[in-house]
Design an enzyme around this catalytic site. Structure first.
Site, PDB file in Angstrom:
ATOM      1  N   GLN A 286       0.931  -1.184  -0.076  1.00 46.55           N
ATOM      2  CA  GLN A 286      -0.224  -0.034   0.008  1.00 46.55           C
ATOM      3  C   GLN A 286       0.924   1.521  -0.107  1.00 46.55           C
ATOM      4  OE1 GLN A 286      -3.377   0.133  -0.246  1.00 46.55           O
ATOM      5  NE2 GLN A 286      -3.876  -1.965   0.018  1.00 46.55           N
ATOM      6  N   TYR A 315      -6.345 -11.744  -3.002  1.00 46.38           N
ATOM      7  CA  TYR A 315      -5.344 -10.699  -3.630  1.00 46.38           C
ATOM      8  C   TYR A 315      -4.484 -10.250  -2.455  1.00 46.38           C
ATOM      9  CZ  TYR A 315      -9.053 -10.703  -7.211  1.00 46.38           C
ATOM     10  OH  TYR A 315      -9.884 -11.134  -8.191  1.00 46.38           O
ATOM     11  N   CYS A 411     -10.470  -0.342  -4.783  1.00 47.04           N
ATOM     12  CA  CYS A 411      -9.787   0.855  -5.091  1.00 47.04           C
ATOM     13  C   CYS A 411     -10.200   1.448  -6.472  1.00 47.04           C
ATOM     14  CB  CYS A 411      -8.177   0.501  -5.492  1.00 47.04           C
ATOM     15  SG  CYS A 411      -7.838  -0.636  -6.536  1.00 47.04           S
TER      16      CYS A 411
END
Ligand code: SAH
Length: 455
Positions: A286, A315, A411
């Site tokens: 991230q 994921y 996202c």
């Protein structure tokens, strides 16, 4: 018959900005014909110059702002920033947070999904947050130059202050650029597919302050590698790892598959919730370490973990979600498609003494089907896919295993809203409001957490 566009190139006129697109462009209209204008805020009156006319829309630029919006951010050089790295920097931060909440609402509405969307959780200091830079290098005026591509192009604009990156990373980029110049290392030429350095990638641990430098090269060898390494080490004591990544393809994809460690470690480390993580060059991590903990905390809290759950983390990257929730669940099984990331995840489980987390290499959409067919019955499934979202097969397999909760970290609200339709059809409902979290201030990217519960 197709209507003729009501504007022509180079035409100038005054107009009011009525909307903002997903890409952060202002919208003005002439007879319902939309014109997209960078660096224009809704409510502003501007003099527009038409730069390009396409079939059903046109592009324009601001020639003069006649009346400014209260939502405008006047603290930055927006002319530069909005062209690439920070397409929302012309909005003040409150307006950015509202823009993001609104985008999610609109996208759900388009799918006829009735759901509440909370206010976006923002950052206190929404600049200088990125822990990773991937800076293209090109020859400009005979010199290797670093900067950022103008939006929608491959024209490199020389920039030294990247605004949203850790300032220590910005400094490092300039230092590395100057070292490469000193040894006359040629930058990549994408038209002729010649030159050496394509990109400079730098990662810096937020807590650890460990830096990794990756020189992405077209060539197999870096001329003068030893001297370059010695100079980088001398100038940047935080650097713990210098890696050459070879990418010989004609592609926009930044990293190739082959890494040579030129000096130091093959990974750097950082921490999340006090746990240590190794991060390799090809692994996803991230980019906003200050909001990542908030994001994971929220996802875990919303899942209502009690310690008894069997969990899937699809994921899974380097295992950050799996390992930060491991002590709140019975077991967790991650799946990830990048081999280096799975290696990192396994190492991270070991380093942190976590023995109830397992990681498998593969495509989440295939593994989920396999697990479903094998009769697996997880209690909670977390998904954190890339922008393209989930596949129908993954959703069917995941909901077919009938977990009590399905936590979707997204996202990209467009694919989230699309996928939501199928998840609801498959016997789930949304619990509580969707929560946007601003992982990417100054950009148009939108992160959010949605929790689905079995009907
Ligand atoms: N949950 C992690 C990673 C999220 S990013 C974190 O918070 O750090 C999305 C991850 O999905 C990346 O690591 C990417 O390599 C991986 N990925 C992309 N496509 C995939 C697929 N089809 N199957 C499994 N993993 C995939």
């Amino acid at each position: 018959m197709k209507k003729k566009a009501p504007v022509v190139k180079n035409q100038e006129f005054d107009a009011t900005v009525i909307d903002l697109t997903y890409e952060g462009n202002g919208v003005v209209k002439v007879d319902d014909f939309p014109i997209f204008v960078a660096n224009a805020v809704p409510g502003e009156e501007i003099r527009v110059g038409i730069t390009k006319v396409a079939g059903t829309y046109a592009f324009g630029r601001v020639i003069k702002t006649l009346k400014e919006s209260a939502d405008r951010n006047k603290d930055v050089d927006v002319a530069t920033l909005t062209t690439g790295i920070a397409p929302l920097a012309h909005l003040n931060y409150d307006a950015q947070l509202r823009f993001k909440q609104n985008q999610i609402q609109e996208l759900f509405k388009k799918q006829h999904v009735d759901v509440e969307v909370s206010e976006t959780l923002g950052m206190e200091n929404p600049t200088g947050y990125r822990n990773k830079a991937q800076i293209p290098t090109r020859e400009l005026r005979g010199e290797l130059t670093t900067g950022f591509f103008r939006r929608g192009s491959h024209n490199l604009m020389p920039i030294e202050d990247f605004y949203i990156q850790d300032p220590e990373i910005d400094k490092a980029i300039v230092v590395i650029r100057d070292i490469l110049r000193k040894y006359h290392i040629p930058a990549y030429n994408e038209f002729e597919h010649t030159g050496v350095i394509r990109n400079i990638m730098v990662r810096r641990g937020y807590y650890s302050h460990e830096m990794m430098v990756v020189l992405v090269t077209r060539s197999k060898k870096v001329p003068g590698a030893e001297m370059i390494v010695a100079d980088i080490r001398e100038a940047l004591p935080e650097v713990k790892s210098i890696i050459q990544n070879v990418n010989q393809e004609k592609t926009n994809v930044i990293l190739g598959e082959k890494n040579n460690t030129l000096w130091g470690k093959d990974v750097i480390t950082d921490t999340l919730f006090g746990k240590k993580f190794v991060i390799g060059p090809n692994s996803f991590y991230q980019v906003n370490p200050q909001t990542t903990e908030t994001l994971y905390q929220l996802a875990a809290d919303k899942a209502g973990l009690t310690g008894d759950e069997e969990v899937i983390d699809a994921y899974s990257g380097i295992g950050t979600i799996s390992l930060t929730i491991a002590d709140r669940v019975k077991s967790v099984l991650g799946v990830e498609v990048v081999p280096g990331a799975v290696d990192d995840a396994k190492r991270n489980a070991d380093i942190n003494g976590v023995n109830n987390a397992k990681f498998e290499l593969g495509k989440a959409e295939e593994k989920m089907v396999e697990w479903h067919e094998a009769g697996m019955r997880p209690d909670v499934i977390f998904v954190d896919p890339p922008r393209k979202g989930l596949t129908p097969e993954l959703i069917d397999a995941a909901t077919g295993m009938e977990p009590e909760k399905f936590v979707y970290i997204s996202c990209n609200p467009a694919t989230l809203a699309r996928d939501t339709v199928q998840i609801l059809e498959n016997g789930y409902h949304i619990q509580g409001p969707v929560q946007p979290i601003d992982q990417f201030p100054q950009t148009t990217h939108i992160e959010s957490v949605t929790v689905f519960v079995k009907d």
